[in-house]
Design an enzyme around this catalytic site. Structure first.
Site, mmCIF file in Angstrom:
data_model
loop_
_atom_site.group_PDB
_atom_site.id
_atom_site.type_symbol
_atom_site.label_atom_id
_atom_site.label_comp_id
_atom_site.label_asym_id
_atom_site.label_seq_id
_atom_site.Cartn_x
_atom_site.Cartn_y
_atom_site.Cartn_z
ATOM 1 N N ASP A 78 -0.065 5.090 1.013
ATOM 2 C CA ASP A 78 -0.304 6.295 2.050
ATOM 3 C C ASP A 78 -0.471 5.359 3.419
ATOM 4 O OD1 ASP A 78 -0.429 8.538 0.485
ATOM 5 O OD2 ASP A 78 -2.497 7.686 -0.400
ATOM 6 N N ASP A 87 0.916 -1.179 0.076
ATOM 7 C CA ASP A 87 0.239 -0.043 0.015
ATOM 8 C C ASP A 87 0.820 1.566 0.163
ATOM 9 O OD1 ASP A 87 -2.069 1.669 0.579
ATOM 10 O OD2 ASP A 87 -1.565 1.654 2.769
#
Ligand code: XBP
Ligand code: MG
Length: 239
Positions: free
Chosen positions: A11, A9
């Site tokens: 952020d 991922d």
């Protein structure tokens, strides 16, 4: 088991970017003449709506604002975010660079599965790892690539299709419950490193919950569950 691929991922996982996003949203609102201010104490709740455009739409709806052009507002937010990224010395979270270097040397494939906008990913990778995102990651799937954002598994399913690797042979790295749910729904075992806004999320189902990817013996408590993990040393050099 040694993973065949690592899926990251962006952020909150690669870097603590959400404060930059929050400030960029606020700057774009101000420029557009809106008197909206997203403060730190509310932003954690807003993050449960994944994707910037969806988050703006949900907020506009909640405050009863109708006549706004969400695409234009979000495009401007993205420009501001990129400018802020260029002028801020943002760092990757502890252990991330070492893990990426180890995986790179061991020829373990790496990929990105994120709800954020692709140009934000390009900017973050250029500012931290250096060079183009494709030099590091063999599949990069972002908000624009999916119809349904996390917690829907679509972005992970697209990455898995690109990699042609079964989900249970990959490891996912996430920082939020929404991201964890997406990875698990796609069948990918997941390591969670909670970030600024996700410390109290429920991470049930995670393989490991760690303070970060560098700290061994990091105890993390989330909604009553505690895990004491001794692993890092960037994940014991991938076993
Ligand atoms: C987090 C998100 C994103 C960012 C904002 O993505 O939900 O929406 O907050 O980015 P992830 P955009 O953790 O999956 O990387 O405004 O570009 O959507
Ligand atoms: Mg995240």
């Amino acid at each position: 088991m040694r993973p065949a691929a690592l899926i990251f991922d962006v952020d909150g996982t690669l870097a603590e970017t959400e404060e930059l996003h929050r400030r960029a949203f606020n700057a774009a609102f101000k420029e557009a003449g809106l008197n909206w201010v997203w403060d730190c104490s509310s932003y954690g709740d807003f993050l449960r709506t994944t994707g910037g455009k969806e988050r703006i739409a949900a907020y506009a709806n909640s405050v009863g604002t109708k006549a706004i052009d969400i695409s234009t507002l979000h495009r401007r937010k993205t420009e501001i975010y990129r400018a802020m990224m260029a002028s801020t010395k943002l760092e990757l979270r502890p252990g991330v660079k070492r893990l990426i270097d180890i995986a790179y040397k061991q020829s373990i494939r790496m990929a990105i599965a994120t709800t954020t906008t692709r140009s934000n990913v390009d900017a973050l990778i250029a500012a931290t790892l250096g060079g183009r995102v494709e030099n590091w990651f063999s599949s990069v799937r972002c908000g624009e690539d999916v119809t349904h954002k996390k917690p829907h598994p679509e972005v992970y399913e697209r990455v898995l299709r690109d990699l042609s690797i079964p989900p249970d042979q990959c490891w996912a790295f996430e920082d939020s419950r929404m991201g964890l749910q997406a990875a698990l729904a796609a069948g990918v075992p997941t390591v969670v490193t909670p970030s600024l806004y996700t410390q109290t999320d429920d991470f049930s189902g995670a393989t490991l919950i760690l303070r970060d990817l560098a700290t061994p013996y990091s105890a993390v408590v989330s909604r009553g569950q505690a895990q004491l993990a001794a692993v890092p040393g960037p994940l014991l050099a991938l076993l």
